[in-house]
Design an enzyme around this catalytic site. Structure first.
Site, PDB file in Angstrom:
ATOM      1  N   SER A 329       0.670  -1.216  -0.146  1.00 27.96           N
ATOM      2  CA  SER A 329       0.081   0.025   0.110  1.00 27.96           C
ATOM      3  C   SER A 329       0.883   1.274  -0.101  1.00 27.96           C
ATOM      4  O   SER A 329       0.354   2.360  -0.244  1.00 27.96           O
ATOM      5  CB  SER A 329      -0.948   0.031   1.206  1.00 27.96           C
ATOM      6  OG  SER A 329      -1.752  -1.126   0.946  1.00 27.96           O
ATOM      7  N   ASP A 353     -16.879   2.244  -2.508  1.00 31.68           N
ATOM      8  CA  ASP A 353     -15.726   1.099  -2.073  1.00 31.68           C
ATOM      9  C   ASP A 353     -16.691   0.055  -1.232  1.00 31.68           C
ATOM     10  O   ASP A 353     -17.074   0.203  -0.144  1.00 31.68           O
ATOM     11  CB  ASP A 353     -14.762   1.548  -1.103  1.00 31.68           C
ATOM     12  CG  ASP A 353     -13.856   0.458  -0.661  1.00 31.68           C
ATOM     13  OD1 ASP A 353     -14.130  -0.919  -0.973  1.00 31.68           O
ATOM     14  OD2 ASP A 353     -12.782   0.676   0.100  1.00 31.68           O
TER      15      ASP A 353
END
Length: 676
Positions: A329, A353
């Site tokens: 990430s 999301d």
């Protein structure tokens, strides 16, 4: 009548013989005269030079090797003189017997014998090779008394390299070692002046800065003209030119910071690179585990080499320079910058999301800690949304991602001033065709392979140096530099400093408003995101991003918990950061291998680095112990002033009989006198 005739004939033959003999003698005399004229007149200069060369010996004087210091003047590499016991194999009739007899006078351990045998294999038979180094005064005296028993064996005084801090900074400093046959052969292609300058030199830099700056550190070889007797014994010195010591390297590295980071890693594997984004100077260059470079100075013994080479933790691998890892990430802010810079997605675009992203027949998931909901770019970075960046990667495509991020230094060498850097992998369709050139069936790029790139997985593999360099570029608003470990070079003779400024590269045309979006989002990570606990109470602002990257791929139906028992299969812990947000003076990237979440393994180390650099604080002993075990977030205990904390592992030169002279040649003369 006949008798008179015979007499005349005999006299004629006699005169003829006398004339022939006289002519032969005259011819021989003329030959001798011609030879004398040739030698005394025609060849006078050449023969005089040869006579002088037999009478006069030119001895090279090896210069003192230059020092290596950190940015604050702490010595990281120095020299000292000590006596060695050396054997010239070609002058010894029975080598094994001689060594056995020597062992009765001076202690010779099995490792000394093994090292000596290895040196014989790597060297020529007529070279003088050390069987024992760093002799004590008592050992020198014992051998001198029995010198007559050992033809071909002598005591010499040599300069030895010393790394007073031991393992600290070993990968960046490197080490020196004896020149091997391959290196000697390579020297044949050097310019003549370089070959002359290395006459008498037996040790060169093998790794790290010792290797990269060999010419600066070596110095200029001197010489001594000595008149010798017919037996080869020195009679008097005719001429002398002292050697010029090597230059001193002053690093940009803060060795106290380096030592702190290495201590915080303890026995864990990983790497950290910290850069000043204002000029490209490297502040810390850590690879763990480390090794003791002093082991290599005399020629490492077989047991120590085997221990280092076969260690599963690979202590000889420079992870900061050569270790490549999926960024996880920590790649997401770079993806966001690529989207803004290319115009592919604006910062205010909201993506729903729902924690799953379906592409084709495959579902790409999210970590258990993620939360569903609408997310713009800032919130996607702060909450580390996988779905947001899955969709972004799909929209951009692999080639656009590559073209946007390659200028940040990903997937190519940074050209740092040390050798051995690897390129890493920033994939593209062209890269895959080249990588699988021998397997055409795998050359095609599939759209599904792009999805995982968005969260720093897939083919993505970078060094921590590349990641630190990329975030240094973002922190500086697009200004780029070639990272540098050496800050300046000091000429110890002229007492002048030569600044080794980092080469400024053409800046990236990043829009200030785009840079501000990324800075603000990464600052949000430390305030409300995954590293908020770590930076709780920090009196400065910073931007960061945690990352958790897979060390091994999961098989079909396999869960992460199924492999968690094997420590080396656990996820890697990463963190990238810069501080202060308003005007960054430090940017870093680090990885702790197989340590799990970036917030617990890597981020706490970054917090302590920032506290050291921005506040001058050193963690408490309690805090260091907890951080080594990944059991802390924000610092605990009372921090100490960094300047008050002694360097761990600091020590003086090794205990050995110190040679009295300042150069190896002069010291050797003293030793030879003692042995005679």
């Amino acid at each position: 009548m006949t008798l008179i005739t015979n007499l005349h004939q005999e006299l004629s033959r006699f005169r003829l013989r006398v004339l022939a003999a006289g002519a032969f003698v005259l011819f021989c005399f003329l030959l001798l005269l011609a030879r004398l004229l040739w030698l005394q007149v025609a060849q006078h200069s050449a023969l005089l030079e040869r006579a002088e060369s037999n009478r006069v010996t030119v001895v090279p004087i090896v210069p003192n090797r230059g020092l290596i210091k950190d940015r604050n003047g702490i010595v990281l590499a120095s020299n000292y003189s000590a006596y060695t016991l050396e054997i010239t194999p070609s002058k010894v009739v029975d080598l094994e017997k001689t060594i056995d007899e020597l062992a009765g006078v001076i202690e010779i351990q099995p490792r000394d014998r093994k090292r000596f045998k290895r040196l014989i294999e790597e060297s020529k038979n007529f070279e003088s090779l050390p069987i024992r180094t760093k002799l004590s005064d008592a050992e020198v005296a014992r051998f001198a008394a029995q010198r007559f028993r050992f033809p071909g064996v002598e005591i010499k005084a040599r300069l030895f390299r010393n790394y007073p801090l031991g393992e600290i900074g070993s990968h960046l400093i490197g080490y020196i070692g004896r020149i091997n046959q391959a290196e000697k052969k390579a020297q044949d292609d050097w310019p003549e002046e370089d070959i002359a300058n290395y006459r008498g030199t037996e040790y060169i830099g093998k790794l790290g800065l010792e290797q990269a700056y060999e010419r600066e550190l070596h110095g200029v070889t001197g010489f001594e003209q000595v008149e010798t007797s017919a037996g080869g014994k020195a009679v008097r010195r005719l001429a002398h030119r002292p050697p010029t010591p090597g230059n001193t390297l002053v690093l940009s590295i803060d060795i106290r910071l380096q030592a702190l980071v290495e201590e915080l890693f303890k026995d864990r594997r990983g790497a950290l690179v910290a850069i000043d984004p204002r000029n490209g100077e490297v502040l810390a260059f850590v690879s763990k585990p480390t090794f003791d470079p002093n082991l290599f100075v005399d020629g490492i013994d077989a047991d120590s080499w085997r221990e280092l080479n076969e260690n599963p933790d690979k202590p000889l691998l420079n992870r900061a320079l050569r270790g490549t890892y999926p960024p996880g990430s920590t790649f997401k802010p770079l993806m966001a910058m690529a989207a803004l810079n290319s115009g592919k997605r604006a910062a205010n675009v909201v993506i729903m999301d729902n924690l799953n992203y379906t592409f084709g027949n495959k579902v790409f998931g999210s970590p258990e800690t993620d939360r569903a909901g609408p997310k713009d770019m800032r919130l996607a970075i702060v909450s580390s949304s996988n779905v947001y960046f899955y969709s972004l990667a799909n929209e951009m495509g692999v080639d656009l991602i590559h073209d946007q991020l390659e200028p940040f230094g990903l997937g190519r060498k940074t050209d740092i001033d040390v050798q051995g850097e690897v390129t890493g992998v920033l994939p593209s369709q062209d890269w895959k065709r080249r990588y699988f050139a021998k397997n055409p069936a795998n050359q095609k790029w599939f759209a599904g392979e792009t999805i995982s790139l968005g969260i720093g997985q897939g083919y993505n593999n970078f060094t921590m140096l590349q990641m630190a360099n990329a975030y240094s570029t973002i922190a500086s608003g697009g200004q780029r530099f070639k990272p540098r470990l050496v800050r300046e070079i000091e000429d110890v003779v002229q007492h002048k400093q030569r600044r080794m400024a980092s080469d400024a590269l053409p800046p990236l045309p990043l829009k200030p408003e785009h840079v501000e979006v990324i800075r603000n989002a990464m600052n949000g990570v430390t305030l409300e995101g995954t590293s908020r606990q770590v930076f709780l109470g920090a009196p400065y602002t910073s931007g960061g991003k945690t990352g958790t990257a897979q060390a091994v791929g999961l098989k079909a139906g396999e869960k992460y918990k199924d492999i968690k028992a094997d420590e080396r299969k656990r996820d890697h812990s990463l963190y990238v950061a810069f501080a202060p947000v308003e005007a960054p003076t430090i940017a870093l990237a680090l990885i702790v291998e197989n340590a799990g979440w970036g917030s617990s393994g890597a981020a706490p180390i970054a917090r302590r680095v920032f506290d050291y650099m921005l506040l001058g604080q050193y963690p408490s002993e309690e805090d260091i112990a907890l951080t080594q075990q990944a059991k802390t977030y924000a610092p605990v205990g009372t921090p100490r002033r960094a300047v008050d904390v002694p360097l761990p592992g600091s020590s003086g030169a090794p205990a050995a009989a110190s040679a009295p002279a300042s150069t190896a040649s002069e010291a050797s003369s003293a030793a030879s006198g003692a042995s005679r």
